[in-house]
Scaffold this motif. Sequence first.
Motif, short mmCIF file in Angstrom:
data_model
loop_
_atom_site.label_atom_id
_atom_site.label_comp_id
_atom_site.label_asym_id
_atom_site.label_seq_id
_atom_site.Cartn_x
_atom_site.Cartn_y
_atom_site.Cartn_z
N TYR A 196 35.73 39.14 49.58
CA TYR A 196 37.03 39.74 49.89
C TYR A 196 37.45 40.82 48.90
CZ TYR A 196 37.50 35.82 53.11
OH TYR A 196 37.29 34.93 54.13
N PHE A 197 36.92 40.75 47.67
CA PHE A 197 37.36 41.67 46.63
C PHE A 197 36.17 42.36 45.98
CE2 PHE A 197 40.44 38.24 46.95
CZ PHE A 197 41.62 38.93 47.13
N ASP A 198 36.44 43.53 45.43
CA ASP A 198 35.42 44.30 44.72
C ASP A 198 35.26 43.70 43.33
OD1 ASP A 198 33.65 46.12 43.77
OD2 ASP A 198 35.07 47.78 43.62
N ILE A 199 34.52 42.60 43.26
CA ILE A 199 34.33 41.88 42.02
C ILE A 199 32.95 41.24 42.02
CG2 ILE A 199 35.37 39.77 42.92
CD1 ILE A 199 36.49 39.25 40.13
N SER A 200 32.32 41.24 40.88
CA SER A 200 30.99 40.65 40.76
C SER A 200 31.07 39.13 40.90
CB SER A 200 30.37 41.01 39.41
OG SER A 200 29.19 40.26 39.17
N GLU A 201 30.01 38.54 41.46
CA GLU A 201 29.97 37.09 41.61
C GLU A 201 30.00 36.38 40.26
OE1 GLU A 201 27.22 35.38 44.53
OE2 GLU A 201 26.77 37.43 45.17
N LYS A 202 29.54 37.05 39.20
CA LYS A 202 29.48 36.41 37.89
C LYS A 202 30.82 36.42 37.16
CE LYS A 202 28.11 40.46 35.15
NZ LYS A 202 27.11 41.02 34.23
N HIS A 203 31.75 37.25 37.63
CA HIS A 203 33.04 37.36 36.95
C HIS A 203 34.05 36.38 37.55
CE1 HIS A 203 31.81 41.70 35.82
NE2 HIS A 203 31.57 40.87 34.82
N GLU A 204 34.71 35.62 36.70
CA GLU A 204 35.73 34.70 37.13
C GLU A 204 37.11 35.24 36.75
OE1 GLU A 204 34.99 30.83 35.63
OE2 GLU A 204 33.00 30.66 36.52
N ASN A 205 38.12 34.79 37.46
CA ASN A 205 39.48 35.24 37.18
C ASN A 205 40.44 34.06 37.31
OD1 ASN A 205 41.67 36.91 36.69
ND2 ASN A 205 41.73 37.76 38.75
N PRO A 206 40.23 33.00 36.51
CA PRO A 206 41.01 31.77 36.68
C PRO A 206 42.46 31.90 36.27
CG PRO A 206 39.66 31.62 34.71
CD PRO A 206 39.26 32.88 35.40
N TYR A 207 42.81 32.92 35.46
CA TYR A 207 44.17 33.04 34.96
C TYR A 207 44.92 34.22 35.58
CZ TYR A 207 42.04 29.91 31.59
OH TYR A 207 41.36 28.87 31.01
N MET A 208 44.36 34.81 36.60
CA MET A 208 45.00 35.94 37.31
C MET A 208 45.37 37.06 36.34
SD MET A 208 47.34 34.16 40.25
CE MET A 208 48.17 32.91 39.28
N LEU A 209 44.42 37.47 35.54
CA LEU A 209 44.71 38.47 34.52
C LEU A 209 43.94 39.77 34.70
CD1 LEU A 209 45.17 36.22 31.38
CD2 LEU A 209 46.89 37.63 32.50
N HIS A 210 43.26 39.93 35.82
CA HIS A 210 42.78 41.26 36.17
C HIS A 210 42.81 41.43 37.69
CE1 HIS A 210 38.84 39.00 36.06
NE2 HIS A 210 38.70 39.60 37.20
N VAL A 211 43.11 42.65 38.10
CA VAL A 211 43.24 42.99 39.51
C VAL A 211 41.92 43.53 40.03
CG1 VAL A 211 44.33 44.58 41.14
CG2 VAL A 211 45.71 43.45 39.39
N ALA A 212 41.49 43.03 41.17
CA ALA A 212 40.29 43.52 41.83
C ALA A 212 40.67 44.11 43.18
CB ALA A 212 39.29 42.39 42.01
N PRO A 213 40.22 45.31 43.50
CA PRO A 213 40.57 45.93 44.79
C PRO A 213 40.06 45.09 45.96
CG PRO A 213 39.61 47.54 43.27
CD PRO A 213 39.38 46.20 42.66
N VAL A 214 40.84 45.05 47.04
CA VAL A 214 40.39 44.41 48.28
C VAL A 214 39.30 45.27 48.89
CG1 VAL A 214 41.11 43.68 50.58
CG2 VAL A 214 42.65 43.37 48.65
N LEU A 215 38.25 44.63 49.39
CA LEU A 215 37.17 45.40 50.02
C LEU A 215 37.70 46.19 51.20
CD1 LEU A 215 34.26 42.76 49.98
CD2 LEU A 215 34.58 44.72 48.43
N GLU A 216 37.14 47.36 51.40
CA GLU A 216 37.60 48.28 52.43
C GLU A 216 37.65 47.62 53.80
OE1 GLU A 216 39.17 51.76 53.72
OE2 GLU A 216 38.45 51.54 51.66
#
Length: 219
Positions: A196-216
């Motif tokens: 759903y988002f432009d983010i690598s599978e290896k990157h986690e975001n458990p604390y909601m501290l970085h924004v990843a663009p929604v896939l086109e």
Amino acid sequence: MDLAASFQAVTEEVMMLTARHIQKVTKTNHVVLAGGVALNCVSNGRLLREGPFDDIWIQPAAGDAGGALGAALFCWHQLLENPRKGTGKDVQKGSLLGPKYTTAECKALCDEKGAKYHVLDEPALLDLVAGKMADGKVVGWMHGRMEYGPRALGARSIIGDPRNVQMQSIMNLRIKFRESFRPFAPCVLRERAHEYFDISEKHENPYMLHVAPVLEKHR
């Protein structure tokens, strides 16, 4: 002149320049951030996507509240000389450092206030909540210990179905009483976030501290 956008643009450039300098000097591929600026999710997202580091980790209470945690750790490790063992993994585990309440305590408070309630087992509770959300309802969720830091991480949260195009306005205008443009954080299974988002599978975001663009394809 859009003052807010200008400040954001300058902040991002300063962070990128600083990050590149730090990486050049230290040769490290990982960085830890803290402090109030580290709560700027948009800048953090850009640093993760475009910066020189393979991964970044941000203290979930990165603002002033984090100073209390830092002071406690300083006393424990520096003054009391307890060993500090780094594992290379996030050991803060959701930052659930606040209080929790038993079912009996919750029932006692409801009885005291004259509130109506039902006691359900977990499967029935989850079915009820999922059904209410599918019907366009907003749910207040309290579970386990309270989060430490400025983000609602699933322990004390207001949740709704993001498929409902009116949900953001409903939450902002009727519940939180704030401007309609303010955003909400998505909750997605970790193994499916990259769908759903432009983010690598290896990157986690458990604390909601970085924004990843929604896939086109999902916009």
